[in-house]
Structures are given as structure tokens and as C-alpha cells.
Design a protein around this motif. Structure first.
Motif, mmCIF file in Angstrom:
data_model
loop_
_atom_site.group_PDB
_atom_site.id
_atom_site.type_symbol
_atom_site.label_atom_id
_atom_site.label_comp_id
_atom_site.label_asym_id
_atom_site.label_seq_id
_atom_site.Cartn_x
_atom_site.Cartn_y
_atom_site.Cartn_z
ATOM 1 N N ALA A 154 25.917 23.488 31.053
ATOM 2 C CA ALA A 154 25.757 24.802 31.685
ATOM 3 C C ALA A 154 26.502 24.846 33.019
ATOM 4 C CB ALA A 154 24.276 25.101 31.888
ATOM 5 N N VAL A 155 26.331 23.778 33.812
ATOM 6 C CA VAL A 155 26.993 23.737 35.128
ATOM 7 C C VAL A 155 28.507 23.706 34.951
ATOM 8 C CG1 VAL A 155 27.284 22.368 37.234
ATOM 9 C CG2 VAL A 155 25.022 22.632 36.214
ATOM 10 N N LEU A 156 28.975 22.893 33.984
ATOM 11 C CA LEU A 156 30.419 22.808 33.740
ATOM 12 C C LEU A 156 30.986 24.172 33.357
ATOM 13 C CD1 LEU A 156 30.900 19.435 31.839
ATOM 14 C CD2 LEU A 156 31.559 20.024 34.171
ATOM 15 N N PHE A 157 30.232 24.886 32.515
ATOM 16 C CA PHE A 157 30.721 26.194 32.098
ATOM 17 C C PHE A 157 30.825 27.154 33.272
ATOM 18 C CE2 PHE A 157 30.585 25.419 27.581
ATOM 19 C CZ PHE A 157 31.623 26.228 27.187
ATOM 20 N N LEU A 158 29.831 27.053 34.186
ATOM 21 C CA LEU A 158 29.888 27.952 35.341
ATOM 22 C C LEU A 158 31.092 27.620 36.216
ATOM 23 C CD1 LEU A 158 26.195 28.433 36.463
ATOM 24 C CD2 LEU A 158 27.680 30.019 35.261
ATOM 25 N N ALA A 159 31.496 26.324 36.212
ATOM 26 C CA ALA A 159 32.630 25.917 37.053
ATOM 27 C C ALA A 159 33.961 26.259 36.377
ATOM 28 C CB ALA A 159 32.540 24.427 37.334
ATOM 29 N N LEU A 160 33.910 26.455 35.052
ATOM 30 C CA LEU A 160 35.147 26.644 34.275
ATOM 31 C C LEU A 160 36.065 27.753 34.814
ATOM 32 C CD1 LEU A 160 36.228 25.284 31.666
ATOM 33 C CD2 LEU A 160 35.367 27.250 30.424
ATOM 34 N N PRO A 161 35.525 28.936 35.101
ATOM 35 C CA PRO A 161 36.424 29.993 35.579
ATOM 36 C C PRO A 161 37.159 29.596 36.856
ATOM 37 C CG PRO A 161 34.300 30.899 35.015
ATOM 38 C CD PRO A 161 34.150 29.422 34.953
ATOM 39 N N TYR A 162 36.510 28.780 37.720
ATOM 40 C CA TYR A 162 37.177 28.365 38.955
ATOM 41 C C TYR A 162 38.240 27.323 38.656
ATOM 42 C CZ TYR A 162 33.443 30.987 41.022
ATOM 43 O OH TYR A 162 32.591 32.021 41.344
ATOM 44 N N LEU A 163 37.917 26.430 37.669
ATOM 45 C CA LEU A 163 38.885 25.385 37.322
ATOM 46 C C LEU A 163 40.111 25.989 36.651
ATOM 47 C CD1 LEU A 163 36.420 22.671 35.932
ATOM 48 C CD2 LEU A 163 37.511 22.746 38.164
ATOM 49 N N LEU A 164 39.885 27.023 35.843
ATOM 50 C CA LEU A 164 40.991 27.593 35.073
ATOM 51 C C LEU A 164 41.514 28.884 35.701
ATOM 52 C CD1 LEU A 164 39.746 27.126 31.408
ATOM 53 C CD2 LEU A 164 41.453 25.809 32.603
ATOM 54 N N GLU A 165 41.311 28.988 37.010
ATOM 55 C CA GLU A 165 41.666 30.244 37.666
ATOM 56 C C GLU A 165 43.132 30.599 37.462
ATOM 57 O OE1 GLU A 165 40.116 32.602 41.442
ATOM 58 O OE2 GLU A 165 40.010 30.445 41.501
ATOM 59 N N ARG A 166 43.952 29.564 37.350
ATOM 60 C CA ARG A 166 45.385 29.843 37.249
ATOM 61 C C ARG A 166 45.810 30.240 35.838
ATOM 62 N NH1 ARG A 166 48.361 25.504 40.981
ATOM 63 N NH2 ARG A 166 47.464 26.193 42.941
ATOM 64 N N SER A 167 44.949 29.944 34.848
ATOM 65 C CA SER A 167 45.359 30.249 33.483
ATOM 66 C C SER A 167 45.247 31.756 33.238
ATOM 67 C CB SER A 167 44.477 29.489 32.487
ATOM 68 O OG SER A 167 44.582 30.105 31.239
ATOM 69 N N ARG A 168 46.381 32.380 33.072
ATOM 70 C CA ARG A 168 46.404 33.833 32.925
ATOM 71 C C ARG A 168 45.686 34.258 31.637
ATOM 72 N NH1 ARG A 168 50.146 36.975 30.693
ATOM 73 N NH2 ARG A 168 50.026 39.153 31.260
ATOM 74 N N GLN A 169 45.957 33.493 30.565
ATOM 75 C CA GLN A 169 45.355 33.826 29.269
ATOM 76 C C GLN A 169 43.833 33.829 29.354
ATOM 77 O OE1 GLN A 169 46.135 34.812 26.271
ATOM 78 N NE2 GLN A 169 48.267 35.086 26.802
ATOM 79 N N PHE A 170 43.312 32.787 30.033
ATOM 80 C CA PHE A 170 41.863 32.653 30.131
ATOM 81 C C PHE A 170 41.276 33.837 30.904
ATOM 82 C CE2 PHE A 170 38.068 31.048 32.342
ATOM 83 C CZ PHE A 170 37.320 30.693 31.245
ATOM 84 N N ARG A 171 41.993 34.196 31.987
ATOM 85 C CA ARG A 171 41.507 35.302 32.797
ATOM 86 C C ARG A 171 41.522 36.606 31.993
ATOM 87 N NH1 ARG A 171 44.913 34.871 36.980
ATOM 88 N NH2 ARG A 171 45.941 36.825 36.466
ATOM 89 N N LEU A 172 42.625 36.800 31.269
ATOM 90 C CA LEU A 172 42.735 38.019 30.457
ATOM 91 C C LEU A 172 41.618 38.085 29.425
ATOM 92 C CD1 LEU A 172 46.566 38.320 29.773
ATOM 93 C CD2 LEU A 172 45.124 39.828 31.128
ATOM 94 N N ALA A 173 41.354 36.911 28.812
ATOM 95 C CA ALA A 173 40.323 36.868 27.774
ATOM 96 C C ALA A 173 38.967 37.222 28.362
ATOM 97 C CB ALA A 173 40.272 35.493 27.138
ATOM 98 N N ARG A 174 38.678 36.684 29.559
ATOM 99 C CA ARG A 174 37.384 36.979 30.173
ATOM 100 C C ARG A 174 37.279 38.451 30.518
ATOM 101 N NH1 ARG A 174 36.777 34.472 35.212
ATOM 102 N NH2 ARG A 174 34.684 35.270 35.243
ATOM 103 N N GLU A 175 38.389 38.974 31.027
ATOM 104 C CA GLU A 175 38.337 40.381 31.406
ATOM 105 C C GLU A 175 38.180 41.274 30.185
ATOM 106 O OE1 GLU A 175 41.598 41.154 34.029
ATOM 107 O OE2 GLU A 175 40.838 39.718 35.500
ATOM 108 N N ALA A 176 38.791 40.833 29.064
ATOM 109 C CA ALA A 176 38.639 41.632 27.845
ATOM 110 C C ALA A 176 37.212 41.532 27.335
ATOM 111 C CB ALA A 176 39.614 41.178 26.775
ATOM 112 N N SER A 177 36.599 40.342 27.485
ATOM 113 C CA SER A 177 35.226 40.218 26.974
ATOM 114 C C SER A 177 34.257 41.024 27.820
ATOM 115 C CB SER A 177 34.735 38.777 26.896
ATOM 116 O OG SER A 177 35.638 37.885 27.324
ATOM 117 N N PHE A 178 34.708 41.467 28.993
ATOM 118 C CA PHE A 178 33.871 42.334 29.816
ATOM 119 C C PHE A 178 33.490 43.584 29.024
ATOM 120 C CE2 PHE A 178 33.819 45.873 32.967
ATOM 121 C CZ PHE A 178 32.658 45.504 33.597
ATOM 122 N N GLU A 179 34.465 44.042 28.237
ATOM 123 C CA GLU A 179 34.228 45.257 27.448
ATOM 124 C C GLU A 179 33.636 44.917 26.088
ATOM 125 O OE1 GLU A 179 34.882 48.381 28.324
ATOM 126 O OE2 GLU A 179 35.612 47.849 30.302
#
Lengths: 163, 504
Positions: free
Chosen positions: B476-501
Motif C-alpha cells: 500500500a505504501v509503495l503504491f502511494l509512493a509510485l506516482p512520485y517515483l514515476l512522475e517523469r513518465s508521461r504515459q503513466f501520468r496520462l493514464a492516471r489522468e484518464a482514470s480520473f474520468e
């Protein structure tokens, strides 16, 4: 000059007030519900309040960038902008009125009124078409739900005629 | 295993259940095709209508809506360049380019075939590993369950939306709503403010309809004023050449496997699966520059992935009682309202329901293949129904759905308030799915937390002394840290933003 009281910060302050209210209400349970040695009904809400409070404080300190306000032509006042969005506020107003009036005026009257008004607000200018669609769908929904699914819909002023 | 499957098929293939599965698939496809209206809101609206059915039939229908929406989502992505679902956002990139080049037929065919292969694959895996996973979970005590809920909620918070802090706050907001009402352990009335209506707690259907359906309708209505819908491209033929099929079969299979595993993870869902599989496919390709220019693999892969993910998401739902996103959360709530306790005992105590549902999914995927391939033109026409008629009608049906729950004015008012809150949250980057997850899991999470503490005599160490619980908490803790670790990955960010909807 950087704005200190940004929208996010106001949001965070409102959340903090809400959380304090939640925590206070959670803690003010009569003591007889708490059995010694057993985690009582206040423990979990208190944990939640702490996490929520921490999140709100985080937003207060690091609010990030606020989204830019919608661009308006120069010289347009705030009130003018609000006025331009009257469709939107009216839609919410209609929805709230619908929810409050439904049990009293009845499904048929409220739904025909809401549907016609919304269809008009969303751009249908042929009023006869809007009202016909509203009437047809209200009756169709009434038949499906009331007769088909046996859901008791409030009839309000039509109570005597339709039952 | 095979006897269970045969038993399930026997339940699914009764005339009533076939009819119900068909209606579910049809509604799912329509919902998938219509941009904006998503499976979560639809399932919530349908809930009051399915309560009069036997539980198995009710779940067959709700699940069919859920996985049917994934099929339908690709149609508008390809033909109009508007994704019907957030999980079909990636399909727009190559799918619409293919349509513009006159290859809409191939794109639709490969997406239908890929979806069918992926959907069937995930049901087969579910058939074989569902029961063993549930048996494993039977060894879980309260501490493990609490950590599992925490893990599930943290992955959802980590993978949806733009800001982790806001996602966590949304989750906690849901959990707070779950604390309203009579406390099951001590009997104390909490946060009821003397209102007898609140003693039973806040009904999740009211919240789901308010937050997902009502706010969505208002948002669509708002956008309707500003933008016009795109032009629908009419496909010339609906066939795919054998060469094209052979060329894309590798992508379909890779998308299926990636999608299934991503789908199993709570919170990850179909959107992330489609983004991730597209990215991996592009990296593996010998000629990645053709991606984005109408490459058939760019359609095959994400479309298979999102279908496999929707099947995969049913695994934790049925075996552990943990939903992966908004739609599965509403399905979990439906189970609870049908008086069925979700969790590892489901396979033993309600074999009829579980195997009937699994059996129906084989049939459902076949039905969806027919609905979404030969009949695709029919569904594409749904796009031409003006939203100005459709949205007000959805609003009225949603309200009637809430009214039918207990004929109470208070429910209607809570729905309205949730609509306003949901609208505000959507507009200001707070994801909605975690609220629903928190509300639905909150009661069980608190119960397992307190039971664990009662067993350990108040020692919080119990959560880290048990290996499974510790692993889940670290996860659980690792997952919460994941967005900060992968901040530079554009794909990951896009995917998260898409899952917002996602799954609105």
C-alpha cells in the motif's frame, strides 16, 4: 503579486472546519458505549479525521497552481460572467426544485415541467417538439416504472385520476 | 472444476438468464457507445430495477453492462474520434486514423475480435483460478482483511486522478460517510444528529447516482453549450483481411495478458490497462513510428487489454470482496443489498451465483461479438440521438431510481447534495471512484480493524506481525509512493489522468 488566499486554500480551510466538526461530533458520544480495553466507536472516525486533516493541511501549505479562471473579454465584470452562465445555474435550480417538489406535485407534473425546461435550455428552440418529447417520455417512464416494475410513483395532484 | 463450469453454464443458459444477459450486453454496448454516460452511473441507475430479480440474474445483468461497455467504447473512438469510455481513449489515436484512411472496417473488426478473445480469456482464467484464490483468502484473519482493504484503497488513490493527496482525501471522505449510522459493534448512533433517517447509514446507491449520474448529466449539459459532436465516419465494409488479422494477433494476445493482470490489481482498471499495453506494444514494435498513424496494432492491443481488465477486475471482487473501481464497487454494493456477503466464502455459500455469473460471461462475450461487429452501424447511429433529449431523460430516470429505494424525500435530497459535491469534485481534480469505494468498503474495513485490535488486545503491532498483513501494508505504501517515483513518465501520468474520468 502572488495571491495567498487561493481557491485551493479556501477549499482546504472549509475541509478543516468540516473535519473538526466531524471529530467533535465523533468524540461527543456518551461514554457508556466505550468498553475498557476494546477499541470503541470513536477510534476509527478519529483516525479518518486525522488523515483528512493532514490532507487538508497539505493542500493549505502546497496548494499547487490554481486553474486559470475562464478568459473573459476585457472590461467584462464578474457579474457579467455569472450572468452569462445563467443556463447552468438555472439547470441546477430546476434540478433542486424537482427533487423538492416531486413528492408533493407528483411525478407527471414535475417531470413534464423539468424535461421541457431542460430540453429548451439545452438548445431545442421548437417548443412544441420539446413539450411533446417531455410528455411522451414522462408517460413512457411512468408506465415502465409504475406498471411494469411496480414502483409506487408519487402522483400528487393527479392522485385521484391516475390510480 | 469442469463440473462447476457445467453447473454454471446450466444456470446461465436458462431462457430468463439468456434474456437478461442479452439486455445487459445491449445496455452495456449503448452505454459504451454514448460518450459521457459510463458503466458506473448506469449500473447504479439500474440497481433499483434489478432488485426484484433473483440475485444470480441481477448480477448477470450488471456484469454484462460492465463488460459490454468496454466493447461499445471502441466504436465511437474509431468512427468519431470521441472515446465512449475512458478505457477507449488510446484507441482513438490509431483507430480514428485508420477510419480516416478508409480502414474503419478493419479497425472495428480487430477491436471486436480482440475484445472477444480477451473477454473469453479472462473468463477462462477466472473459471480456473477463482476458487483457489478464494480458498487462499479463507486463511485471512481480521488483520489481513484490514490490510487488504487498506491496500485496495491505496492503489485506487494512487492510480486515479492527478493528485494523490486529493485522491486520498476523496477515499477518506467515502470512509467518513460509511461511519454514519449505528455502529455495528457497540450499537452507538454516530453522526446522525438525531435524525432517525440516518440511523441506517447513507445508502451507497443514492451517493452513486448523485455523484456519478447527476453530476455527469450536468457536466455534459454544460459542455453541450460549448462544443459540437464530431462527424461519424461510415465504414465501407466490416471485414478484416486474414493478413491483417495475423499481423495483429500477437498484439491481441499481449494486450490480453497485460490487461488481465492490470485488471486484477484493485484500482488499476481498464483505462490504465489500455494505456500500459499500448505503450508496451509500441516499445516492442520494430517500427514504432507507424503507431499514431493508423497502425492496426494500436487498436488491437488496447481494446483487448481493456476487455481483459474488466474480466480481471471481477477476480478480486468475487474472491476477496474488493472492487477495483467505481463500477465493480457498485456491483459489490449490489451484492450486499441482495443480502449476500461478499468475500472468500462466496464460492462456497453462493456457488449458484458465482458459477452462474461466470457461465453467463461466456455467453455474454459471444453476444457482444455479434452486437459489436455485424451490428456496429446500428449502434453508431445512437450517437446521432441529440444529447439535449437524452440527458434530461437520464436525470428523471436517476431520480426515480433513488425514489424507488425507500420512497423517501431525504434520499432525494441526499442525491441532490451528492450531485453538487460530485460536480465540484470533478471540476476540481478530486476523483470520484475512491469516494464510492470508501463508502462501500468502510463498514467492513472498520469492523476488521476493530476485531483485529480486540484479538490483539489493543496492540497495533498485530498489523505488522502477520506476514500477509505486513506485505499488503508495504504494498500500500509503495503504491502511494509510485506516482512520485514515476512522475517523469508521461504515459503513466496520462493514464492516471484518464482514470480520473474512469467509469463515470
Amino acid at each position: 503579486m502572488r495571491k495567498i488566499l487561493t481557491r485551493t486554500r479556501i477549499e482546504a480551510l472549509i475541509i478543516i472546519v468540516g473535519v473538526l466538526g466531524y471529530a467533535w461530533s465523533g468524540l461527543s458520544l456518551p461514554p457508556f458505549y466505550n468498553v475498557p480495553g476494546v477499541p470503541g466507536p470513536t477510534v476509527f472516525p478519529l483516525m479518518l479525521a486525522i488523515v483528512m486533516g493532514a490532507g487538508a493541511i497539505w493542500l493549505l501549505i502546497f496548494p499547487g497552481e490554481d486553474k486559470e479562471a475562464p478568459k473573459s473579454p476585457p472590461g467584462e465584470s464578474r457579474w457579467r460572467r455569472l450572468l452569462n452562465r445563467w443556463h447552468f445555474y438555472l439547470m441546477w435550480g430546476l434540478l433542486i426544485a424537482y427533487v423538492f417538489l416531486l413528492p408533493y406535485l407528483g411525478f407527471v407534473v414535475c417531470s413534464v415541467a423539468l424535461l421541457s425546461a431542460l430540453i429548451f435550455l439545452l438548445g431545442e428552440r421548437r417548443w412544441y417538439l420539446g413539450i411533446s418529447i417531455a410528455l411522451v417520455f414522462t408517460m413512457a417512464i411512468y408506465l415502465v416504472f409504475s406498471k411494469g416494475l411496480q414502483i409506487r410513483l408519487p402522483l400528487g395532484i393527479f392522485e385521484g385520476i391516475m390510480r | 472444476m469442469f463440473s462447476n463450469l457445467l453447473y454454471g453454464l446450466g444456470i446461465a443458459f436458462t431462457p430468463f438468464n439468456i434474456g437478461i444477459a442479452f439486455v445487459g450486453c445491449l445496455v452495456g454496448t449503448v452505454v459504451g457507445v454514448l460518450p459521457g454516460l459510463g458503466p458506473t452511473g448506469t449500473i447504479a441507475i439500474l440497481l433499483p430495477m434489478v432488485f426484484s430479480m433473483p440475485p444470480t440474474s441481477a448480477m448477470i445483468m450488471l456484469a454484462a453492462v460492465y463488460y459490454g461497455a468496454m466493447y461499445g467504447g471502441s466504436t465511437t473512438s474509431i468512427l468519431v474520434n470521441i472515446p465512449g469510455e475512458s478505457a477507449s481513449v488510446v484507441t482513438c489515436i490509431d483507430g480514428h486514423k485508420m477510419a480516416l484512411k478508409g480502414r474503419a472496417g478493419s479497425a472495428l473488426a480487430v477491436s471486436a475480435i480482440g475484445s472477444f478473445i480477451a473477454g473469453t480469456f479472462s473468463v477462462i482464467v477466472l473459471t480456473f483460478i477463482g476458487e483457489p484464490v478464494a480458498e487462499l483468502a479463507l486463511r485471512f484473519g481480521p488483520a489481513e482483511f484490514f490490510s487488504l482493504f487498506a491496500f485496495g484503497l491505496c492503489t485506487v488513490a494512487s492510480l486515479t486522478g492527478k493528485s494523490v493527496v486529493r485522491a486520498i482525501m476523496a477515499t477518506v471522505f467515502g470512509l467518513m460517510m460509511a461511519t454514519v449510522g449505528i455502529d455495528l459493534i457497540s450499537g452507538a448512533p454516530r453522526f446522525t444528529f438525531g435524525n432517525p433517517f440516518l440511523l441506517d447509514g447513507i445508502d451507497f446507491i443514492v451517493v452513486a447516482i448523485g455523484m456519478f449520474a447527476i453530476s455527469e448529466v450536468i457536466i455534459i449539459a454544460e459542455e453541450l453549450k460549448s462544443g459540437a459532436r464530431g462527424q461519424v465516419i461510415k465504414p465501407k465494409s466490416l471485414y478484416i483481411s486474414f493478413e491483417e488479422f495475423l499481423f495483429s494477433i500477437g498484439s491481441i494476445l499481449r494486450g490480453t495478458v497485460i490487461g488481465f493482470f492490470v485488471g486484477v490489481l484493485p484500482g488499476a482498471g481498464a483505462t490504465l490497462a489500455s494505456f500500459l499495453s499500448y505503450d508496451i506494444e509500441k516499445r516492442l514494435a520494430k517500427n514504432p513510428e507507424t503507431f499514431g498513424e493508423g497502425d492496426i496494432r494500436g487498436v488491437a492491443c488496447p481494446e483487448s487489454a481493456n476487455n481483459a481488465a474488466s474480466g480481471g477486475a471481477l477476480l478480486p471482487l468475487l474472491t476477496l470482496g474488493i472492487p477495483g473501481g467505481g463500477a465493480t464497487a457498485v456491483m459489490l454494493g449490489a451484492l450486499m443489498m441482495l443480502d449476500i456477503t461478499p468475500g472468500p466464502l462466496l464460492f462456497q455459500k453462493h456457488a449458484h451465483l458465482v458459477w452462474g455469473l461466470i457461465g453467463s460471461m461466456y455467453l455474454g462475450n459471444l453476444l457482444l461479438l455479434v452486437l459489436n461487429w455485424p451490428l456496429v452501424n446500428l449502434f453508431a447511429r445512437i450517437m446521432s440521438i441529440p444529447a439535449r433529449y437524452l440527458m434530461p431523460i437520464v436525470l428523471v430516470i436517476s431520480t426515480i431510481g433513488v425514489w424507488s429505494l425507500s420512497y423517501s424525500e431525504m434520499d432525494l435530497i441526499i442525491m441532490g447534495v451528492c450531485g453538487v459535491i460530485g460536480y465540484y469534485m470533478r471540476k476540481h481534480n478530486y476523483p470520484l471512484a475512491p469516494v464510492l469505494l470508501g463508502l462501500i468498503l468502510g463498514g467492513r474495513m472498520e469492523q476488521s480493524f476493530r476485531q483485529a485490535l480486540i484479538i490483539s488486545r489493543g496492540s497495533l503491532l498485530t498489523f505488522i506481525q502477520k506476514p500477509i498483513s505486513l506485505t499488503l501494508l508495504i504494498g500500500a505504501v509503495l503504491f502511494l509512493a509510485l506516482p512520485y517515483l514515476l512522475e517523469r513518465s508521461r504515459q503513466f501520468r496520462l493514464a492516471r489522468e484518464a482514470s480520473f474520468e474512469e467509469e463515470a
